[in-house]
Motif scaffolding. Structure first.
Motif, PDB file in Angstrom:
ATOM      1  N   GLY A 175     -13.428  17.702 -16.464  1.00  0.00           N
ATOM      2  CA  GLY A 175     -14.234  18.912 -16.410  1.00  0.00           C
ATOM      3  C   GLY A 175     -14.914  19.189 -17.734  1.00  0.00           C
ATOM      4  O   GLY A 175     -14.644  18.522 -18.739  1.00  0.00           O
ATOM      5  N   GLY A 176     -15.769  20.189 -17.741  1.00  0.00           N
ATOM      6  CA  GLY A 176     -16.477  20.532 -18.957  1.00  0.00           C
ATOM      7  C   GLY A 176     -15.573  21.105 -20.033  1.00  0.00           C
ATOM      8  O   GLY A 176     -15.866  20.999 -21.223  1.00  0.00           O
ATOM      9  N   SER A 177     -14.432  21.698 -19.621  1.00  0.00           N
ATOM     10  CA  SER A 177     -13.523  22.304 -20.597  1.00  0.00           C
ATOM     11  C   SER A 177     -12.191  21.581 -20.720  1.00  0.00           C
ATOM     12  O   SER A 177     -11.552  21.642 -21.775  1.00  0.00           O
ATOM     13  N   SER A 178     -11.739  20.900 -19.649  1.00  0.00           N
ATOM     14  CA  SER A 178     -10.461  20.203 -19.718  1.00  0.00           C
ATOM     15  C   SER A 178     -10.466  18.941 -18.857  1.00  0.00           C
ATOM     16  O   SER A 178     -11.288  18.792 -17.947  1.00  0.00           O
ATOM     17  N   ILE A 179      -9.536  18.044 -19.168  1.00  0.00           N
ATOM     18  CA  ILE A 179      -9.323  16.822 -18.405  1.00  0.00           C
ATOM     19  C   ILE A 179      -7.905  16.897 -17.848  1.00  0.00           C
ATOM     20  O   ILE A 179      -6.946  17.029 -18.609  1.00  0.00           O
ATOM     21  N   LYS A 180      -7.789  16.839 -16.528  1.00  0.00           N
ATOM     22  CA  LYS A 180      -6.489  16.987 -15.868  1.00  0.00           C
ATOM     23  C   LYS A 180      -6.081  15.669 -15.224  1.00  0.00           C
ATOM     24  O   LYS A 180      -6.937  14.891 -14.792  1.00  0.00           O
ATOM     25  N   GLY A 181      -4.773  15.426 -15.140  1.00  0.00           N
ATOM     26  CA  GLY A 181      -4.304  14.182 -14.543  1.00  0.00           C
ATOM     27  C   GLY A 181      -2.917  14.287 -13.968  1.00  0.00           C
ATOM     28  O   GLY A 181      -2.113  15.124 -14.388  1.00  0.00           O
ATOM     29  N   THR A 182      -2.634  13.437 -12.979  1.00  0.00           N
ATOM     30  CA  THR A 182      -1.310  13.330 -12.390  1.00  0.00           C
ATOM     31  C   THR A 182      -1.166  11.944 -11.773  1.00  0.00           C
ATOM     32  O   THR A 182      -2.127  11.166 -11.758  1.00  0.00           O
ATOM     33  N   ILE A 183       0.027  11.642 -11.285  1.00  0.00           N
ATOM     34  CA  ILE A 183       0.273  10.416 -10.542  1.00  0.00           C
ATOM     35  C   ILE A 183       0.520  10.791  -9.086  1.00  0.00           C
ATOM     36  O   ILE A 183       1.350  11.661  -8.793  1.00  0.00           O
ATOM     37  N   LEU A 184      -0.206  10.132  -8.170  1.00  0.00           N
ATOM     38  CA  LEU A 184      -0.072  10.382  -6.742  1.00  0.00           C
ATOM     39  C   LEU A 184       0.592   9.201  -6.059  1.00  0.00           C
ATOM     40  O   LEU A 184       0.473   8.060  -6.521  1.00  0.00           O
ATOM     41  N   ASP A 185       1.244   9.477  -4.931  1.00  0.00           N
ATOM     42  CA  ASP A 185       1.649   8.360  -4.083  1.00  0.00           C
ATOM     43  C   ASP A 185       0.490   8.024  -3.161  1.00  0.00           C
ATOM     44  O   ASP A 185      -0.584   8.649  -3.224  1.00  0.00           O
ATOM     45  N   PRO A 228       0.806  -1.224   0.000  1.00  0.00           N
ATOM     46  CA  PRO A 228       0.000   0.000   0.000  1.00  0.00           C
ATOM     47  C   PRO A 228       0.839   1.273   0.000  1.00  0.00           C
ATOM     48  O   PRO A 228       0.496   2.258  -0.656  1.00  0.00           O
ATOM     49  N   ALA A 229       1.954   1.271   0.717  1.00  0.00           N
ATOM     50  CA  ALA A 229       2.790   2.470   0.793  1.00  0.00           C
ATOM     51  C   ALA A 229       3.454   2.786  -0.543  1.00  0.00           C
ATOM     52  O   ALA A 229       3.857   3.921  -0.792  1.00  0.00           O
ATOM     53  N   GLN A 230       3.582   1.777  -1.414  1.00  0.00           N
ATOM     54  CA  GLN A 230       4.246   1.976  -2.698  1.00  0.00           C
ATOM     55  C   GLN A 230       3.272   2.268  -3.840  1.00  0.00           C
ATOM     56  O   GLN A 230       3.694   2.456  -4.971  1.00  0.00           O
ATOM     57  N   LEU A 231       1.979   2.283  -3.558  1.00  0.00           N
ATOM     58  CA  LEU A 231       0.976   2.477  -4.598  1.00  0.00           C
ATOM     59  C   LEU A 231       1.200   3.771  -5.369  1.00  0.00           C
ATOM     60  O   LEU A 231       1.501   4.812  -4.798  1.00  0.00           O
ATOM     61  N   LYS A 232       1.029   3.683  -6.669  1.00  0.00           N
ATOM     62  CA  LYS A 232       1.023   4.854  -7.531  1.00  0.00           C
ATOM     63  C   LYS A 232      -0.364   4.938  -8.156  1.00  0.00           C
ATOM     64  O   LYS A 232      -0.847   3.976  -8.771  1.00  0.00           O
ATOM     65  N   ILE A 233      -1.007   6.085  -7.969  1.00  0.00           N
ATOM     66  CA  ILE A 233      -2.411   6.231  -8.340  1.00  0.00           C
ATOM     67  C   ILE A 233      -2.553   7.291  -9.425  1.00  0.00           C
ATOM     68  O   ILE A 233      -2.140   8.449  -9.242  1.00  0.00           O
ATOM     69  N   PRO A 241       4.396   4.253 -14.836  1.00  0.00           N
ATOM     70  CA  PRO A 241       3.414   3.224 -14.489  1.00  0.00           C
ATOM     71  C   PRO A 241       2.595   3.600 -13.249  1.00  0.00           C
ATOM     72  O   PRO A 241       3.069   4.315 -12.364  1.00  0.00           O
ATOM     73  N   PHE A 242       1.355   3.103 -13.202  1.00  0.00           N
ATOM     74  CA  PHE A 242       0.491   3.339 -12.040  1.00  0.00           C
ATOM     75  C   PHE A 242      -0.254   2.049 -11.713  1.00  0.00           C
ATOM     76  O   PHE A 242      -0.393   1.152 -12.553  1.00  0.00           O
ATOM     77  N   ASP A 243      -0.734   1.963 -10.453  1.00  0.00           N
ATOM     78  CA  ASP A 243      -1.356   0.732  -9.948  1.00  0.00           C
ATOM     79  C   ASP A 243      -2.872   0.833  -9.814  1.00  0.00           C
ATOM     80  O   ASP A 243      -3.570  -0.172  -9.862  1.00  0.00           O
ATOM     81  N   LYS A 244      -3.392   2.031  -9.596  1.00  0.00           N
ATOM     82  CA  LYS A 244      -4.816   2.261  -9.407  1.00  0.00           C
ATOM     83  C   LYS A 244      -5.219   3.504 -10.187  1.00  0.00           C
ATOM     84  O   LYS A 244      -4.382   4.339 -10.535  1.00  0.00           O
ATOM     85  N   ILE A 245      -6.533   3.640 -10.416  1.00  0.00           N
ATOM     86  CA  ILE A 245      -7.052   4.807 -11.132  1.00  0.00           C
ATOM     87  C   ILE A 245      -8.187   5.420 -10.319  1.00  0.00           C
ATOM     88  O   ILE A 245      -9.093   4.715  -9.866  1.00  0.00           O
TER      89      ILE A 245
END
Length: 252
Positions: free
Chosen positions: A16-26, A5-10, A62-66
């Motif tokens: 949104g109505g005008s844009s789609i934003k994204g990042t990777i979180l710990d 769990p501590a190593q998860l990358k999400i 790479p990421f583990d969850k969305i």
């Protein structure tokens, strides 16, 4: 090697109505990279939105969850309404399943204000989050726990108009900032009376247009703060309201 769990990358996405934003979180919600964005497609069909997300994340690590914050009513990952994207496109679409089939990772989809709430609240008492943007989003949390989502934006507020119509982007363009701010003051009085919140957080792209002093228990928050809520969605013990029950039955 199994990810702890501590190593998860999400992968945390805000649609949104005008844009789609994204990042990777710990796992604690810290950004491991700056968030990026693409323009929301028009028409914003589920297929077009998926393609836009694929373009957005093509160079991501790479990421583990969305986790996805979605601008509409969502229950157990299934979209019920999407007024700013097109209700006819989205009714009863299992967007969590589509994401899982596309990216091969477990996904959760919740209302965008709910996800922003998870990212900004202090976790003490009744806290309310609103977003001022294309429409009017709301979320309620008690001691850091998400409460069932209410589509307050579609409740009538003035002369048959709902909140989206009264203070959304279209209204702002039509009436200008000065009159829009007067309407926002009226809305704030209603929210205070109806919800008796301990703290109110104000997000969304139009929050920086507010031209009056806020109460001591009110605060403007950023989209970057809100997108951090994508990590807190995976704390099962706090947020079972966002999906079907996951607890193991107790043996009799």
């Amino acid at each position: 090697m199994k990810t702890t769990p501590a190593q998860l990358k999400i992968l945390s996405i805000d649609i949104g109505g005008s844009s789609i934003k994204g990042t990777i979180l710990d796992s604690k919600g810290a950004l491991t990279m700056d968030y990026k964005k693409v323009v929301t497609p028009k028409p914003a069909t589920p297929e077009a939105v998926i393609e836009s997300i694929k373009i957005l994340v093509k160079d991501y690590p790479p990421f583990d969850k969305i986790s996805v914050g979605f601008p509409g009513y969502v229950r157990n990952g299934i979209v019920k309404t999407a007024p700013n994207l097109g209700n006819d496109f989205w009714k009863d679409v299992n967007f969590s399943k589509k994401l899982e089939e596309t990216f091969g990772q477990e996904a959760q989809v919740v209302n965008d204000a709910d996800m922003q709430g998870l990212g900004v609240v202090a976790g003490k008492g009744l806290e309310m989050v609103i977003t001022l943007g294309t429409g009017f989003g709301t979320a309620l949390l008690m001691d850091g726990h998400l409460l069932p989502h209410l589509e307050v934006s579609h409740h009538p507020v003035s002369k048959g108009r709902d909140y989206d119509q009264y203070i959304g982007d279209k209204a702002l363009d039509e009436i200008g900032e000065k009159k829009w701010n007067r309407r926002i003051k009226k809305v704030f009085k209603i929210l205070k009376l109806v919800f008796n919140y301990d703290y109110l957080y104000i997000g969304g792209g139009n929050s920086d247009l507010l031209d009056f002093k806020l109460d001591k228990n009110m605060k403007i928050v950023t989209n970057a703060d809100g997108i951090k809520g994508g990590a807190r969605l995976w704390q099962d013990e706090k947020h079972t309201v966002t999906r079907t029950a996951m607890a193991t039955p107790t043996k009799q």
